[in-house]
Design a protein around this motif. Structure first.
Motif, short mmCIF file in Angstrom:
data_model
loop_
_atom_site.label_atom_id
_atom_site.label_comp_id
_atom_site.label_asym_id
_atom_site.label_seq_id
_atom_site.Cartn_x
_atom_site.Cartn_y
_atom_site.Cartn_z
N GLY C 75 29.85 -21.61 -4.89
CA GLY C 75 30.06 -22.50 -3.74
C GLY C 75 29.07 -23.65 -3.69
N LYS C 101 25.58 -24.24 -5.71
CA LYS C 101 25.10 -25.60 -5.95
C LYS C 101 24.62 -26.20 -4.63
CE LYS C 101 27.39 -28.46 -8.73
NZ LYS C 101 26.27 -28.97 -9.53
N ILE C 103 23.65 -29.46 -2.46
CA ILE C 103 23.89 -30.90 -2.43
C ILE C 103 22.92 -31.51 -1.43
CG2 ILE C 103 25.56 -32.71 -1.86
CD1 ILE C 103 26.26 -31.19 -4.39
N GLY C 123 32.53 -37.19 -0.70
CA GLY C 123 32.34 -37.33 -2.14
C GLY C 123 32.82 -36.11 -2.92
N PHE C 124 33.15 -35.06 -2.19
CA PHE C 124 33.57 -33.82 -2.86
C PHE C 124 34.89 -33.31 -2.31
CE2 PHE C 124 28.96 -34.10 -2.95
CZ PHE C 124 28.69 -33.90 -4.29
N PRO C 125 35.96 -34.09 -2.51
CA PRO C 125 37.26 -33.61 -2.05
C PRO C 125 37.59 -32.27 -2.74
CG PRO C 125 37.51 -35.56 -3.44
CD PRO C 125 36.04 -35.36 -3.24
N TYR C 126 38.36 -31.44 -2.06
CA TYR C 126 38.69 -30.11 -2.59
C TYR C 126 39.52 -30.23 -3.87
CZ TYR C 126 39.94 -25.14 -2.32
OH TYR C 126 40.10 -23.81 -2.58
N ARG C 127 38.95 -29.81 -4.95
CA ARG C 127 39.65 -29.89 -6.23
C ARG C 127 39.49 -28.59 -7.00
NH1 ARG C 127 37.39 -33.21 -9.98
NH2 ARG C 127 35.41 -32.68 -8.96
N PRO C 128 40.07 -27.51 -6.51
CA PRO C 128 39.91 -26.23 -7.22
C PRO C 128 40.62 -26.27 -8.54
CG PRO C 128 41.59 -26.01 -5.52
CD PRO C 128 41.00 -27.39 -5.38
N HIS C 130 37.94 -27.17 -10.27
CA HIS C 130 36.96 -28.01 -10.95
C HIS C 130 35.72 -28.26 -10.10
CE1 HIS C 130 39.96 -28.61 -13.99
NE2 HIS C 130 40.82 -28.77 -13.00
N GLY C 131 35.99 -28.66 -8.87
CA GLY C 131 34.86 -28.90 -7.97
C GLY C 131 34.44 -27.59 -7.34
N SER C 132 33.16 -27.39 -7.29
CA SER C 132 32.63 -26.25 -6.54
C SER C 132 33.06 -26.43 -5.08
CB SER C 132 31.11 -26.31 -6.68
OG SER C 132 30.48 -25.54 -5.71
N PRO C 133 33.61 -25.39 -4.45
CA PRO C 133 34.12 -25.57 -3.09
C PRO C 133 32.99 -25.70 -2.05
CG PRO C 133 34.37 -23.28 -3.78
CD PRO C 133 33.88 -24.04 -4.98
#
Lengths: 351, 351, 351, 351
Positions: C75, C101, C103, C123-128, C130-133
């Motif tokens: 997360g 992670k 931030i 800057g961190f839209p939900y992209r499961p 790939h992106g850590s939620p």
């Protein structure tokens, strides 16, 4: 051709053809493509049940990631003391689970028994938070010793695990060999017996690099996608694993390849058993043969360039004398017979 | 064909041929085969220096494992705030290093500058054991924004890192595109500039699944073998990654594929730039184009089935309006021109 | 006496007395004793709500373990770029969460704002996957810069976090100072504003080693007991932490100690502000004073044996010139005035 | 008073006095104070050798952190199957090492033998990178079964470990009891025998919360400071652990407390042994007594409020019938005799 391991063999032509065929066009990456979705869905047919399926490239990844879903990072995983998760993954399950504890349990011929497992469990009464909580029973089918659990044995073990509130993981690196040999259905060997997650192997049986993590209760897969990704196990060009499974499951290729390897294993086992002084250590139920050679025959054979491995494990009943020989889907009768002849010669020649 | 990503493309025919060709015979597993050894050695030629080389299947694996060697588990890794290790690996570097801390550093166009890096470093004076010790500088070449560091810029950054006792990791998922575009030698772009480990990508540029972790100081690789294994990233049938690199490096295939993708990127960028109201956000130096479309053109195009991604990052200078378009080694001029026409139409059509 | 840190002070006599008093007799270990249960229950009164409470010895343990419950190991935790979890725990949160992670988010005077947090989140839209939620917002009250969030500011931040499906952690190493200074109730400053877990500090404010992890939704504490144990943070002689909290909460000792420290902080700040050329960098709202001294006054003072720390952080607005001075519950008016005099002299003396 | 555990006892008055005495004045935090430095240095005298010493508050922290220095995160740690690191730390060593694998080894009475250890090692021939590399032998002195290794036995085990390139960790939670009982010198029992790191316990023997990690080769401690900090185990008010050790080591307090507990253990053991039907399971060499009571005597005693624990372990030779009784430095002869009387009555009373 050698009997060092089934992963010394390459890939089956059908698998390579499927990869080549899947190469056309631009398709979504990371498993968003139609082929992947179609092949994932195919597992429902093979297992007669809806399941959640995730592809990875190695057995170590499949096992460790599956265990990370079943065990909390402070949980306890019971496994055979000769199992791959315990012996051959360089502490991968400990790493991929975030620190779970593996408890090695002995058992003849690579097999756990209800008695053995129950006795092991008894040594760890629930003592939160001091004792790591018993969380998972990990079974290997076929086992590392080339033996098989019957569907009944699996059910008894899974029942024992569930009764103690453990879930069940099955390392099926040679699951195809088990099914082909036993004739039991994939469903009977897994979820009907109580298995929660199966790591369904393709690589050792003719794929290039293809393993499927199969969740029989899809809700258990909740965060597998994140876990696979962060461990670096999500392929961008996923179609190339999917294509392998597409071919592997089509027309029972997986069972045909495994049957071939099994038959060669049996031929090898029978031939070796007929040589004076050779002992077959475990029943040959799939494509693996474990054998002790008399005198210095093993050394002579290795010196002559036969690459096969000694089989030394914590509970080694043969005190370092056992050798592991594995046939593959590619092995020919000639190769088997030639090897038997060379063993025979090595056994008979003066030291 | 789409411009969603270069990993939507399949593999180059030369790569698939090499895999098929490597399929003959039984060879040692886990990288003990001759082909693997030969291909690993080939990297010494490409980089004009002896190096230790390890193959894995994904870029996330390559990056995370490389960082686990460079950083202690409590170390600090400086990277661009838009870098793949920071944004796209689901906290994989944190996991694979055993808990290292990533420090995102801003910089225009995906590039770090000596000033930006030095300023970031200043915020973390050495305060053992309270502050995590600054350990690694991670650079991406080509960057996530499709821009390039010159060999001189790299050298200045590496010098700044080494002067502060950090080592340097390079994420080279699109290293081929960088070399093909800049004309700089692989050596100048890496170890001569001061890079300690390069993750040399194959997958995005026509391989099926092939990444190489290249240690320019082989002694640094000390325990990489264990780390790769326990993370489940050691292939048993390693020959099938090696074969990809064999073909990839032969006759400069890697540079030819990249040059093709780069050229298509340039054509796409030029064509889009000529459309009224379209803004190209970053210089197009490889195969990636970042563009803002006027009005609702992006929505219209997506609604019509063009799959391309918005590009939103922490330092997003375009407030969510940027789109990322990527050409691949397979992209044709017709595809590029067709897409430009459709964008042009979308821009011109009434809302 | 010095202004280096409040943890240079020892323990309050009431705390030591309580430890001595708790020493009688044999009682169950590991928190099974009556005192521990009674003191844990006492938190319900302080916070006007049933809560689950766990004691540990350090703030780093409290924060990291609390975060490990709120965030999955992959997360993302948003925190101020100068926060203790980001700057001063040697990557402890990354370790104790199993790899989450962090931030870092900027904000004046150590405070996050809804705008700043929202901008960071964007800057961190939900992209499961790939992106850590995005998983947790971590707030510090009082902040590392000695400033305070009002209850309203906290509520707005917690609402923003919850609306984005994040939970909220509060590092309350100086929570007592915040409550004593603001007069807001402990409940208003935590769960009524939306805080899910508070790390309630005792150590910096007169305890010996005592921190409480307070879960306002006891169901969230599910496996905290296991996590505390496996990290080595479960005391066998737990009564000795419990006794500290027993005395700390009795007769508002915690608030009286904090009020004393705050008053000394204020006196120090006012006295320094009156010296020509001294700038107070942040509003002095608790016992911490951040000040820039003119010329080489800081160096002179340090050379003369005054131990105080420079305050250098990622967003350092003073370019290395700021100093941090902290009063404690033990600080006397004479000490404050003496220090002010010495600063005054150092400022005035010729270089 | 009970025999449930020595950590049910509180702290010795000398320890509490030392804490109170150390409370004066402001001193540097985090171990930078003079007292800490002085006490750390004191260990050189106790062990007749320069050593690096680090204080923590719990045995689990000491063990896990020490192992994290000795083993790579993918290493293998051999320990007794009943040892605390294996049974009682909730997978803490796996967590704190970053994923090392523990191999439980059987041995009578809690003791490993060279034969047992060597046999266990043989099951794991060096097979990089598949097998986790054997890295550490962990010994417990006194053992979990209250038995002792002689200096000679320790030396033989350490030699066997070093010959196989393993380092040696000693869990000395009851090291004081071992030294007091055996009369061997601390040096003979540790580094002269070959121990690399000792976790020297204070908590069970009259301290409040105090354990020392003692490196006999200071260079091994390289990054221990970082590891302790990031795990949340660095105390800010370190003086309060140091003060405990100051008193503990002064005038042989540690040995006097242990001798008292040992004597009470012996008295208890002798008294119980004299009761018909009571079996003493292991030689009583320190303050721990393991006993099987006939019939339902144990249940009766527990029902009557005697809190003692059953002792069930993986190799349990008594099939669940064993009980663990522990005397402490506070136990009186009256308490022992009273307990013996009550056991005697319970044994004799009709079921």
């Amino acid at each position: 051709m050698t009997f060092a391991s089934d992963n010394w063999a390459g890939a089956a032509p059908e698998i390579l053809d499927a990869i080549a065929k899947a190469n056309d066009g631009a398709v979504p990456a990371y498993g968003g493509d139609e082929l992947t979705k179609r092949v994932e869905a195919r597992f429902a047919q093979v297992f007669e049940r809806e399941c959640a399926v995730y592809f990875v490239a190695t057995g170590g990844a499949a096992n460790g990631l599956a265990l990370s879903v079943l065990s909390p990072p402070y949980g306890m995983i019971f496994c055979h003391e000769e199992s791959h998760v315990q012996m051959d993954e360089c502490a991968g399950p400990e790493f991929l689970t975030g620190g779970a504890k593996l408890i090695p349990v002995p058992g003849e011929g690579g097999k756990l028994t209800v008695d053995g497992f129950t006795k092991a469990l008894k040594g760890f009464p629930y003592r939160p938070p001091h004792g790591s909580p018993p969380s998972v029973l990990s079974l290997t089918q076929a086992t590392e010793c080339g033996t098989l659990y019957s569907a009944g044995e699996l059910k008894a073990l899974c029942d024992a695990a569930h009764n103690a509130d453990l879930t069940v993981h099955m390392d099926g690196a040679r699951f195809a060999n088990a099914v082909a040999s036993s004739g039991a259905s994939p469903a009977d060997m897994t979820w009907r017996a109580g298995v929660d997650i199966l790591c369904f192997g393709g690589t050792k049986n003719g794929c290039l690099a293809a393993e499927a993590v199969v969740f029989f209760d899809p809700s258990m897969a909740k965060d597998f996608d994140f876990r696979r990704k962060r461990a670096g196990h999500l392929w961008s060009k996923m179609r190339f694993i999917s294509a392998q499974f597409d071919a592997y499951l089509a027309n029972d290729l997986w069972l045909r390849l495994a049957a071939r390897a099994n038959a060669m294993g049996k031929r090898l086992s029978d031939g070796l058993a007929a040589i004076d002084g050779v002992e077959i250590s475990y029943p040959t139920e799939i494509n693996e043969v474990f054998a002790c050679f008399p005198g210095d025959a093993a050394e002579k054979l290795r010196a002559a360039g036969e690459p096969f491995y000694p089989w030394i494990t914590p509970g080694d009943p043969a005190e370092g004398r056992m050798n592991r020989l594995i046939a593959s889907f590619r092995t020919t009768e000639e190769e088997v017979d030639g090897f038997i002849d060379r063993v025979s010669a090595a056994v008979k020649s003066p030291a």
